[in-house]
Design a protein around this motif. Sequence first.
Motif, PDB file in Angstrom:
ATOM      1  N   GLY A 318      16.885  54.293 -13.639  1.00  0.00           N
ATOM      2  CA  GLY A 318      17.782  53.794 -14.669  1.00  0.00           C
ATOM      3  C   GLY A 318      19.233  53.697 -14.251  1.00  0.00           C
ATOM      4  O   GLY A 318      20.057  53.117 -14.970  1.00  0.00           O
ATOM      5  N   MET A 319      19.608  54.265 -13.091  1.00  0.00           N
ATOM      6  CA  MET A 319      21.008  54.257 -12.662  1.00  0.00           C
ATOM      7  C   MET A 319      21.499  52.835 -12.399  1.00  0.00           C
ATOM      8  O   MET A 319      22.655  52.504 -12.695  1.00  0.00           O
ATOM      9  N   PHE A 320      20.647  51.991 -11.847  1.00  0.00           N
ATOM     10  CA  PHE A 320      21.024  50.607 -11.556  1.00  0.00           C
ATOM     11  C   PHE A 320      21.483  49.917 -12.841  1.00  0.00           C
ATOM     12  O   PHE A 320      22.550  49.282 -12.882  1.00  0.00           O
ATOM     13  N   PHE A 321      20.687  50.071 -13.901  1.00  0.00           N
ATOM     14  CA  PHE A 321      21.024  49.461 -15.192  1.00  0.00           C
ATOM     15  C   PHE A 321      22.326  50.043 -15.745  1.00  0.00           C
ATOM     16  O   PHE A 321      23.197  49.311 -16.223  1.00  0.00           O
ATOM     17  N   ILE A 322      22.472  51.351 -15.664  1.00  0.00           N
ATOM     18  CA  ILE A 322      23.661  52.025 -16.215  1.00  0.00           C
ATOM     19  C   ILE A 322      24.924  51.557 -15.515  1.00  0.00           C
ATOM     20  O   ILE A 322      25.940  51.281 -16.160  1.00  0.00           O
ATOM     21  N   VAL A 323      24.886  51.452 -14.191  1.00  0.00           N
ATOM     22  CA  VAL A 323      26.055  51.038 -13.420  1.00  0.00           C
ATOM     23  C   VAL A 323      26.517  49.647 -13.839  1.00  0.00           C
ATOM     24  O   VAL A 323      27.708  49.420 -14.080  1.00  0.00           O
ATOM     25  N   PHE A 324      25.595  48.715 -13.923  1.00  0.00           N
ATOM     26  CA  PHE A 324      25.971  47.347 -14.268  1.00  0.00           C
ATOM     27  C   PHE A 324      26.413  47.245 -15.739  1.00  0.00           C
ATOM     28  O   PHE A 324      27.346  46.509 -16.052  1.00  0.00           O
TER      29      PHE A 324
END
Length: 338
Positions: A318-324
């Motif tokens: 989920g980090m990819f989604f959170i960063v963007f």
Amino acid sequence: MINLSIILPMYNVAGYLEKCVKSVMNTNLGGDSFEIIFVDDESPDNSKIVAKDIIKRYPEYNFKLISQTNKGLGGARNTGIDNAEGDYLIFLDPDDFIVDNNLEETLQNAKSNNLDILEFNATMVNSKGETIQTVKVNSYEKILSGIIYSNLFYCSGSACNKLYSRGFLNQFDLRFMEKVYGEDFEFNTRVFFHASRVKGLNKVVSAFLQSPNSITRNRDIDKKIKYLKDYIKILTNLKSYFSNIEVNQTSDAIIYYKSRMALINTNSFILLIKNKFPTDYALQYRKRLENDDLLFITSEIVIKKKNLVRKFLFQYQGMFFIVFKLNNIIKGTIKLPL
């Protein structure tokens, strides 16, 4: 005898040619020991006229002027390779120039050690000629294979801070992809894989002009989208290329291949973040990579900062989604062309 071929692609560079050529003439290389190859890539300005004038004014030097239908930077360099006579090649963009007097020593180092590639330092300068940054290569004195060299040390993606053996490039039929952004990295990935004798030289040889209008620095969203699409073309080409030559023959080769692919992935995600692409677009892009088996997120990258970015984006689910998503909230979102 021609020891060195200097390949200069020309496309809207009329204002830079004289300085670039004179920087080569002002080195301690003998005029009969090198050639300068102008490749007119159907330039819309008067680059060809300027090149003809330079050739006329300096008859004591070896010049070639070749005109072709536009093939992009990679295609122009390929034409230069095909028409070169030197033992070694150097690629210069016409807004680059040679500095100090290290070119002859660099060439002799390559020749005396029978190198496939010699990588050297370069400075990055602004329009005033002021140094912004220095691209430093390793000064490890031993000669290594291209795979080991790249696995151990930072290796610049540029093709312009290296000497290449012409015989070596021809032996493995190594040429640039045409009409893509990022052609240098793709080219060097194949080149270093095949190279058996590579060395880094801790000397500054050339300077690169850092223009705000360059492909990587301008804010043109259409060019950014093309870059992202070309990253996929490059990944696809490399995947196909290495599958045909059985890259998994050694563990070092596997590490090399996956690391280079992971770096392209990371560069694409950094481009998406820096240019404030919408989260949905980033997720779709990642999905495309996954579907085409082009995502190499578990492989380590030699460049420490890029490796940290890779780990941060994919270490936690989920980090990819959170960063963007956070990037869009804090910095906003670009408006994509219809």
